[in-house]
Design a protein around this motif. Structure first.
Motif, mmCIF file in Angstrom:
data_model
loop_
_atom_site.group_PDB
_atom_site.id
_atom_site.type_symbol
_atom_site.label_atom_id
_atom_site.label_comp_id
_atom_site.label_asym_id
_atom_site.label_seq_id
_atom_site.Cartn_x
_atom_site.Cartn_y
_atom_site.Cartn_z
ATOM 1 N N ALA A 63 17.009 5.889 1.359
ATOM 2 C CA ALA A 63 15.695 5.701 0.732
ATOM 3 C C ALA A 63 14.794 6.903 0.991
ATOM 4 O O ALA A 63 15.120 7.762 1.795
ATOM 5 C CB ALA A 63 15.046 4.440 1.293
ATOM 6 N N TYR A 66 14.965 7.473 -3.324
ATOM 7 C CA TYR A 66 16.190 6.700 -3.571
ATOM 8 C C TYR A 66 17.355 7.647 -3.846
ATOM 9 O O TYR A 66 17.292 8.474 -4.754
ATOM 10 C CB TYR A 66 16.027 5.814 -4.814
ATOM 11 C CG TYR A 66 14.882 4.847 -4.772
ATOM 12 C CD1 TYR A 66 14.791 3.882 -3.776
ATOM 13 C CD2 TYR A 66 13.905 4.875 -5.762
ATOM 14 C CE1 TYR A 66 13.734 2.976 -3.759
ATOM 15 C CE2 TYR A 66 12.846 3.975 -5.755
ATOM 16 C CZ TYR A 66 12.765 3.030 -4.746
ATOM 17 O OH TYR A 66 11.727 2.144 -4.738
ATOM 18 N N PRO A 110 15.351 2.261 -7.938
ATOM 19 C CA PRO A 110 16.296 1.651 -6.998
ATOM 20 C C PRO A 110 17.510 1.092 -7.737
ATOM 21 O O PRO A 110 17.359 0.472 -8.789
ATOM 22 C CB PRO A 110 15.477 0.533 -6.336
ATOM 23 C CG PRO A 110 14.282 0.325 -7.196
ATOM 24 C CD PRO A 110 14.027 1.618 -7.899
ATOM 25 N N HIS A 138 13.126 -2.714 -5.310
ATOM 26 C CA HIS A 138 12.871 -1.864 -4.151
ATOM 27 C C HIS A 138 13.334 -2.570 -2.870
ATOM 28 O O HIS A 138 13.985 -1.980 -2.011
ATOM 29 C CB HIS A 138 11.371 -1.554 -4.091
ATOM 30 C CG HIS A 138 10.950 -0.788 -2.881
ATOM 31 N ND1 HIS A 138 11.292 0.537 -2.693
ATOM 32 C CD2 HIS A 138 10.237 -1.162 -1.782
ATOM 33 C CE1 HIS A 138 10.800 0.946 -1.530
ATOM 34 N NE2 HIS A 138 10.158 -0.064 -0.958
ATOM 35 N N PHE A 141 17.101 -2.759 -2.571
ATOM 36 C CA PHE A 141 17.623 -1.420 -2.268
ATOM 37 C C PHE A 141 17.450 -1.123 -0.782
ATOM 38 O O PHE A 141 18.383 -0.695 -0.109
ATOM 39 C CB PHE A 141 16.909 -0.350 -3.106
ATOM 40 C CG PHE A 141 17.468 1.036 -2.894
ATOM 41 C CD1 PHE A 141 18.548 1.487 -3.646
ATOM 42 C CD2 PHE A 141 16.940 1.877 -1.921
ATOM 43 C CE1 PHE A 141 19.085 2.755 -3.436
ATOM 44 C CE2 PHE A 141 17.473 3.147 -1.701
ATOM 45 C CZ PHE A 141 18.542 3.580 -2.465
#
Ligand SMILES: [Zn+2]
Length: 412
Positions: A63, A66, A110, A138, A141
């Motif tokens: 992250a 991403y 994401p 998000h 992810f």
């Protein structure tokens, strides 16, 4: 997500939207020139990279920003060129460390890894890595992200050798060719020449120029096209107890940020030293660009990246680093003074900013931007072997003159 995956022979997994353009250039499989592809849309995207052999690989998510990262043993890899599409912004590949290749996919949003498999060579097709991505949230992810594996340690043989007390008391100069391996650095606008090639060739020439004087011990932070993190470069200089660190770069300005006009106007060499506050906005932009290469290579996240010395503000206040700062500024000034008739400099040739690679504790350090790969005239010079030979020689002479004067008049 983190999965160990083995090559599969499921060639049928290619779906219809994927168009492969194959141009046969020679009979050997390694010589097949192919165009790897990205297909799909912003909800589902397929990524295909061609690899020179079927190998085991490891895939994981990172992250901020991403990213999907794929590690494998050293392999020739061809990732899709040009702009991405769908969930993929861009991708790159290269050596992360000797024997270890990496692909980094920058995501536009994401995404979840739905499938990842390595298909062995079949008929006229080389081995290929096929990754299917699907849009996710998000939160999902982030849940899939694990701590990235630590950055591989660089080949320590050189710095270790420099560390051995051989009784050699000649000043030690660490020469740092910017970028390398998976981190190509800036790309020449006209010729697509990667910065990592310009810096490496220049540094090799500079090293032999200085070695020829027999007055210095020289250590290069990398001796091949391999990734070395910024912190490892700085640590190498500290461990080797270097008398000077010279980091060489040739960056590019972003036309989206500064406009095409600026690209035409801004050119010439600049010598940077470390400072907490940048001397000006342009220096700040260049330092930010340089500092994000570890993140782009997938070895650290912006928030968690460790620094060589705890806090730059405090390190610059302690005595050792005040001396470092003064010496760095003095050498930058001296080099510009001695080179300005022979090399094209920027209108403001001496600047300072918070460059991570310059944070080598106690080591006088400068970062030289040889010119801008975003400027047409500079690019012509930077890609010229002849120019690199001349300017590395001019720089070598100026460094030698500075070091000689210092040794003669000022106790180090
Ligand atoms: Zn650079």
């Amino acid at each position: 997500m983190e999965t160990g995956l083995r090559p599969s022979s499921a060639f049928a997994a290619f779906s219809a939207f994927l168009v492969l353009v194959l141009i046969m250039s020679a009979a050997r499989a390694e010589d097949i020139v192919v165009s790897a592809q990205i297909g799909g849309d912003s909800q589902r995207t397929r990524f295909v990279a061609f690899v020179s052999k079927a190998v085991e690989f490891r895939i994981f998510s990172m992250a901020d920003p991403y990213r999907i990262v794929i590690d494998m043993p050293e392999t020739d890899i061809q990732v899709p060129g040009g702009k991405g599409r769908g969930l993929i912004l861009s991708s790159r590949s290269g050596l992360l460390a000797p024997g270890k290749s990496r692909i980094v996919i920058d995501l536009a949003a994401p995404a979840r890894i739905e499938k990842a498999e390595l298909l062995p060579p079949e008929n006229d097709l080389p081995a290929r890595l096929v990754i299917d991505l699907a849009r996710t949230t998000h939160k999902t992810f982030l849940a899939s992200v694990k701590a990235p594996p630590p950055a591989p340690k660089p080949d320590e043989s050189q710095s270790a050798a420099a560390n051995l007390d051989t009784g050699d008391r000649r000043p030690l100069i660490v020469i740092d060719p910017g970028h390398g391996g998976i981190d190509a650095g800036a790309i020449g606008r006209a010729t697509n020449t990667p910065e990592k090639e310009v810096t490496f060739d220049f540094c090799k020439k500079l090293a032999s120029k200085l070695e020829a004087t027999a007055r210095y011990r020289i250590v290069m932070t990398r001796t091949s096209d391999v990734f070395v993190s910024l912190d490892d470069r700085a640590v190498m200089a500290v461990k080797a107890k270097a008398d000077l660190l010279i980091s060489i770069h040739a960056d590019a300005l972003d036309p989206k940020r500064l406009g095409i006009k600026a690209l035409k106007e801004v050119r010439g060499g600049t010598i940077y030293t470390l400072s907490e506050e940048a001397s000006d906005e342009q220096a700040n932009v260049i330092a930010q660009n340089e500092n994000k290469v570890d993140v782009q290579a997938g070895v650290a996240s912006e928030q968690t990246a460790p620094v060589v010395s705890e806090e730059i503000a405090s390190i610059l206040n302690d005595l050792e680093n005040r001396i470092k700062k003064n010496r760095s500024t003095a050498i930058a000034h001296y080099l510009i003074d001695h080179m300005k008739g022979k090399m094209k400099f920027n209108i403001r040739p001496q600047r300072s900013a918070n460059f991570r690679v310059l944070k080598a504790h106690g080591v006088p350090a400068i970062l030289i931007e040889l010119g801008y790969l975003s400027n047409e005239d500079d690019e012509k010079l930077l890609i010229s072997e002849e120019w690199r030979t001349t300017i590395s020689s001019v720089l070598g002479e100026a460094v030698n003159a500075f070091m000689s004067e210092r040794q003669a008049h000022i106790p180090l």
